[in-house]
Design an enzyme around this catalytic site. Sequence first.
Site, PDB file in Angstrom:
ATOM      1  N   SER A  10       0.847  -1.198   0.000  1.00  0.00           N
ATOM      2  CA  SER A  10       0.000   0.000   0.000  1.00  0.00           C
ATOM      3  C   SER A  10       0.877   1.240   0.000  1.00  0.00           C
ATOM      4  O   SER A  10       1.630   1.483   0.957  1.00  0.00           O
ATOM      5  CB  SER A  10      -0.894   0.017   1.243  1.00  0.00           C
ATOM      6  OG  SER A  10      -1.393   1.330   1.430  1.00  0.00           O
ATOM      7  N   HIS A  35      -1.116  -1.233  -4.345  1.00  0.00           N
ATOM      8  CA  HIS A  35      -2.399  -1.006  -3.677  1.00  0.00           C
ATOM      9  C   HIS A  35      -2.547   0.490  -3.391  1.00  0.00           C
ATOM     10  O   HIS A  35      -1.695   1.095  -2.734  1.00  0.00           O
ATOM     11  CB  HIS A  35      -2.429  -1.816  -2.380  1.00  0.00           C
ATOM     12  CG  HIS A  35      -3.735  -1.777  -1.650  1.00  0.00           C
ATOM     13  ND1 HIS A  35      -4.824  -2.540  -2.014  1.00  0.00           N
ATOM     14  CD2 HIS A  35      -4.125  -1.080  -0.561  1.00  0.00           C
ATOM     15  CE1 HIS A  35      -5.829  -2.315  -1.189  1.00  0.00           C
ATOM     16  NE2 HIS A  35      -5.429  -1.424  -0.289  1.00  0.00           N
ATOM     17  N   ASP A  37      -4.808   3.343  -1.747  1.00  0.00           N
ATOM     18  CA  ASP A  37      -5.868   3.577  -0.767  1.00  0.00           C
ATOM     19  C   ASP A  37      -6.473   4.963  -0.953  1.00  0.00           C
ATOM     20  O   ASP A  37      -5.865   5.971  -0.589  1.00  0.00           O
ATOM     21  CB  ASP A  37      -5.300   3.449   0.652  1.00  0.00           C
ATOM     22  CG  ASP A  37      -5.088   2.001   1.036  1.00  0.00           C
ATOM     23  OD1 ASP A  37      -6.035   1.210   0.891  1.00  0.00           O
ATOM     24  OD2 ASP A  37      -3.976   1.655   1.473  1.00  0.00           O
ATOM     25  N   MET A  39      -9.200   7.548   0.142  1.00  0.00           N
ATOM     26  CA  MET A  39     -10.085   7.853   1.279  1.00  0.00           C
ATOM     27  C   MET A  39     -10.673   9.241   1.101  1.00  0.00           C
ATOM     28  O   MET A  39      -9.970  10.171   0.683  1.00  0.00           O
ATOM     29  CB  MET A  39      -9.294   7.794   2.586  1.00  0.00           C
ATOM     30  CG  MET A  39      -8.612   6.453   2.810  1.00  0.00           C
ATOM     31  SD  MET A  39      -7.903   6.353   4.462  1.00  0.00           S
ATOM     32  CE  MET A  39      -6.954   4.828   4.330  1.00  0.00           C
ATOM     33  N   HIS A  68      -8.376   0.761  -3.982  1.00  0.00           N
ATOM     34  CA  HIS A  68      -9.289   0.458  -2.866  1.00  0.00           C
ATOM     35  C   HIS A  68     -10.048   1.731  -2.526  1.00  0.00           C
ATOM     36  O   HIS A  68      -9.479   2.647  -1.937  1.00  0.00           O
ATOM     37  CB  HIS A  68      -8.430  -0.054  -1.694  1.00  0.00           C
ATOM     38  CG  HIS A  68      -9.200  -0.372  -0.459  1.00  0.00           C
ATOM     39  ND1 HIS A  68      -8.574  -0.649   0.741  1.00  0.00           N
ATOM     40  CD2 HIS A  68     -10.531  -0.480  -0.211  1.00  0.00           C
ATOM     41  CE1 HIS A  68      -9.485  -0.913   1.656  1.00  0.00           C
ATOM     42  NE2 HIS A  68     -10.683  -0.807   1.112  1.00  0.00           N
ATOM     43  N   MET A  70     -12.262   3.737  -0.455  1.00  0.00           N
ATOM     44  CA  MET A  70     -12.920   3.928   0.840  1.00  0.00           C
ATOM     45  C   MET A  70     -13.661   5.256   0.766  1.00  0.00           C
ATOM     46  O   MET A  70     -13.276   6.262   1.371  1.00  0.00           O
ATOM     47  CB  MET A  70     -11.872   3.897   1.965  1.00  0.00           C
ATOM     48  CG  MET A  70     -11.383   2.477   2.225  1.00  0.00           C
ATOM     49  SD  MET A  70      -9.810   2.417   3.107  1.00  0.00           S
ATOM     50  CE  MET A  70      -8.686   2.616   1.733  1.00  0.00           C
ATOM     51  N   MET A 141     -11.199  -6.731   5.322  1.00  0.00           N
ATOM     52  CA  MET A 141     -10.423  -5.769   6.116  1.00  0.00           C
ATOM     53  C   MET A 141     -10.099  -6.387   7.471  1.00  0.00           C
ATOM     54  O   MET A 141     -10.998  -6.865   8.177  1.00  0.00           O
ATOM     55  CB  MET A 141     -11.209  -4.477   6.349  1.00  0.00           C
ATOM     56  CG  MET A 141     -11.441  -3.602   5.128  1.00  0.00           C
ATOM     57  SD  MET A 141      -9.961  -2.938   4.354  1.00  0.00           S
ATOM     58  CE  MET A 141      -9.110  -2.139   5.703  1.00  0.00           C
ATOM     59  N   GLY A 146      -9.057   3.285   7.340  1.00  0.00           N
ATOM     60  CA  GLY A 146      -8.811   4.703   7.639  1.00  0.00           C
ATOM     61  C   GLY A 146      -7.344   5.046   7.802  1.00  0.00           C
ATOM     62  O   GLY A 146      -6.925   6.125   7.410  1.00  0.00           O
ATOM     63  N   ASP A 179      -6.393  -6.962   4.184  1.00  0.00           N
ATOM     64  CA  ASP A 179      -5.801  -5.618   4.261  1.00  0.00           C
ATOM     65  C   ASP A 179      -5.873  -5.118   5.695  1.00  0.00           C
ATOM     66  O   ASP A 179      -6.958  -4.959   6.255  1.00  0.00           O
ATOM     67  CB  ASP A 179      -6.609  -4.701   3.328  1.00  0.00           C
ATOM     68  CG  ASP A 179      -6.046  -3.294   3.218  1.00  0.00           C
ATOM     69  OD1 ASP A 179      -5.033  -2.995   3.865  1.00  0.00           O
ATOM     70  OD2 ASP A 179      -6.651  -2.495   2.473  1.00  0.00           O
ATOM     71  N   GLY A 181      -2.678  -4.462   8.962  1.00  0.00           N
ATOM     72  CA  GLY A 181      -1.859  -5.097   9.989  1.00  0.00           C
ATOM     73  C   GLY A 181      -1.212  -6.393   9.548  1.00  0.00           C
ATOM     74  O   GLY A 181      -0.883  -7.243  10.377  1.00  0.00           O
ATOM     75  N   ALA A 203       4.433  -2.782   7.019  1.00  0.00           N
ATOM     76  CA  ALA A 203       5.344  -3.928   7.079  1.00  0.00           C
ATOM     77  C   ALA A 203       6.401  -3.842   5.977  1.00  0.00           C
ATOM     78  O   ALA A 203       7.527  -4.308   6.150  1.00  0.00           O
ATOM     79  CB  ALA A 203       4.573  -5.246   6.971  1.00  0.00           C
TER      80      ALA A 203
HETATM   81  C1  DX5 Z   1      -6.403   0.948   5.742  1.00  0.00           C
HETATM   82  C2  DX5 Z   1      -5.896   0.744   4.317  1.00  0.00           C
HETATM   83  C3  DX5 Z   1      -4.742  -0.189   4.268  1.00  0.00           C
HETATM   84  C4  DX5 Z   1      -3.555   0.258   5.053  1.00  0.00           C
HETATM   85  C5  DX5 Z   1      -2.607  -0.875   5.211  1.00  0.00           C
HETATM   86  O1  DX5 Z   1      -7.582   1.644   5.739  1.00  0.00           O
HETATM   87  O2  DX5 Z   1      -6.908   0.206   3.507  1.00  0.00           O
HETATM   88  O3  DX5 Z   1      -4.411  -0.544   2.935  1.00  0.00           O
HETATM   89  O4  DX5 Z   1      -2.930   1.371   4.503  1.00  0.00           O
HETATM   90  O5  DX5 Z   1      -1.575  -0.485   6.056  1.00  0.00           O
HETATM   91  P1  DX5 Z   1      -0.896  -1.467   7.103  1.00  0.00           P
HETATM   92  O6  DX5 Z   1      -0.422  -2.670   6.347  1.00  0.00           O
HETATM   93  O7  DX5 Z   1       0.186  -0.632   7.698  1.00  0.00           O
HETATM   94  O8  DX5 Z   1      -1.975  -1.854   8.102  1.00  0.00           O
HETATM   95 ZN    ZN Z   2      -6.399  -0.706   1.463  1.00  0.00          ZN
END
Ligand code: DX5
Ligand code: ZN
Length: 235
Positions: A10, A35, A37, A39, A68, A70, A141, A146, A179, A181, A203
């Site tokens: 990401s 990926h 993100d 938002m 993705h 959101m 998720m 977020g 997706d 952690g 990571a």
């Molecule tokens: C969270 C995003 C994820 C996030 C992943 O809302 O959709 O893609 O950035 O980040 P890590 O892998 O650090 O949890």
């Molecule tokens: Zn994501």
Amino acid sequence: MFEPVKIAPSILSADFMNLGRDVALIEEAGAGYVHVDVMDGHFVPNLTMGVPVVKQLKKTTSLPLDVHLMISNPLEQLPWFLDAGADSVTVHAEVLDADGLARAVACIHAAGAKAAVSLKPRTPAGVLAPVIADVDMVLVMSVEPGFSGQSYIEGSEDKVARVVAMAASVGASPLVQVDGGIGAATAPFVAAAGADVLVCGNAVFAADDPARALAEVAAAADEARLAALAAQKEA
Ligand code: DX5
Ligand code: ZN
């Protein structure tokens, strides 16, 4: 049959001032996707990136762009992302009813892209029923969407297994993406449960050596996947 997992780093955790460098680095390291993100500050409290970034990424990488969304109004905005070059687009099940989900999937497919539907941690897998046979991917998720850098919600692997079983019951086999952690310590849980694509933000990009970190997550996941397959065969 064994298929290695794919890692989708990401870029939310990348260095935005050196985004081209970071994307080249993960491409070189064997990532399966980029990926992205998106938002909107409404569906989730955070505000990140949008169409111009997808357009620029399309020019700089040959990796598939996994977008993705959101956002609260995907039916209005997803055509913009398709035009910008998204290779797969994920919409959230929480903002669409059954008809809206079907329309989103049809719109994505009409543009020749892959369609995915995402579930927040508390959204039951059952809401996928109207589209499970039509989607290319389901995104489970494993944190509240977020922010990057959150901890994996224990038990998320159970939902991965439910999605795999639900799809199998209608003869479908969408990819299952997880997706939130995910790192070398948590990847084995979801990979053993049937995850095919792992999103990694912190990571990978917060590691001293992102390429090595990516390889370590993939290796941990593949080992768990192989062990789960072997256990299934024995049973
Ligand atoms: C969270 C995003 C994820 C996030 C992943 O809302 O959709 O893609 O950035 O980040 P890590 O892998 O650090 O949890
Ligand atoms: Zn994501």
